[in-house]
Design a protein around this motif. Structure first.
Motif, short mmCIF file in Angstrom:
data_model
loop_
_atom_site.label_atom_id
_atom_site.label_comp_id
_atom_site.label_asym_id
_atom_site.label_seq_id
_atom_site.Cartn_x
_atom_site.Cartn_y
_atom_site.Cartn_z
N ALA A 1 0.83 -1.21 0.00
CA ALA A 1 0.00 0.00 0.00
C ALA A 1 0.87 1.26 0.00
CB ALA A 1 -0.94 -0.01 1.21
N VAL A 16 -4.20 4.00 -4.05
CA VAL A 16 -4.02 2.56 -3.90
C VAL A 16 -5.13 1.86 -4.68
CG1 VAL A 16 -2.88 2.67 -1.65
CG2 VAL A 16 -5.35 2.44 -1.76
N THR A 23 -5.59 -3.69 -2.93
CA THR A 23 -4.65 -3.38 -1.85
C THR A 23 -5.40 -2.85 -0.64
OG1 THR A 23 -2.86 -2.96 -3.39
CG2 THR A 23 -2.64 -2.00 -1.21
N CYS A 54 -6.58 4.20 1.58
CA CYS A 54 -7.19 2.88 1.81
C CYS A 54 -8.59 3.00 2.42
CB CYS A 54 -6.29 2.04 2.72
SG CYS A 54 -4.79 1.45 1.91
#
Length: 167
Positions: free
Chosen positions: A17, A27, A31, A67
């Protein structure tokens, strides 16, 4: 021990990441999903908190933001808690509170999010998180190594190299 640590899924997922974010500023969904999934295990989540707090920087915060922004609210809670801890460590209390709010969005606050919120609310210096991170990292490595996540959880061989994961 370093080579063994580098083979653990939570180490490789975080490294992937950070590398993706460093090269592209984002990302992939895969991931992000891998980190979200691994954070559902308390030992993996605690190791991730320990690692990211002890090496907190803007790239780590950016990676975690990328993320959690790819995760649905119902699944993002544990990773948002990681983001809250790291954000506070780098001095961004506002982001830490936002991440904790999202972590608690789906259900009642977790013990960890409550502890972090109390820690921040008490005005404790962000550097004091390093002491907690050191303890969390030691505890999670004790718990995670014998019974922690394996590559098999991700559809690959386990960390010992066997394809079945059986002894």
């Amino acid at each position: 021990w370093w080579t063994r640590l580098q083979r653990l899924p939570y180490f490789t997922a975080l490294a992937a990441a950070i590398a993706e974010f460093a090269t592209s500023g984002s990302v992939t969904l895969g991931t992000a999903a891998q980190l979200v999934s691994l954070c559902e295990r308390p030992a993996s989540r605690d190791w991730l908190i320990a690692r990211t707090i002890l090496r907190a920087d803007s790239d780590t915060v950016g990676t975690l933001i990328a993320c959690v922004s790819r995760a649905v609210d119902a699944e993002a809670g544990p990773l948002c808690t990681v983001l809250a801890a790291v954000a506070y460590r780098v001095g961004d209390g506002a982001l830490a509170h936002c991440a904790l709010d999202r972590a608690d969005l789906v259900g009642p606050p977790t013990r960890l999010s409550t502890i972090l919120r109390d820690f921040i609310g008490a005005g404790l210096p962000p550097r004091d998180l390093e002491t907690l991170a050191d303890v969390a990292g030691q505890c999670s490595s004790i718990v995670a190594e014998p019974a922690g996540p394996t590559q098999n959880d991700l559809g690959e061989g386990d960390i010992t190299g066997s394809a079945s994961g059986a002894s």
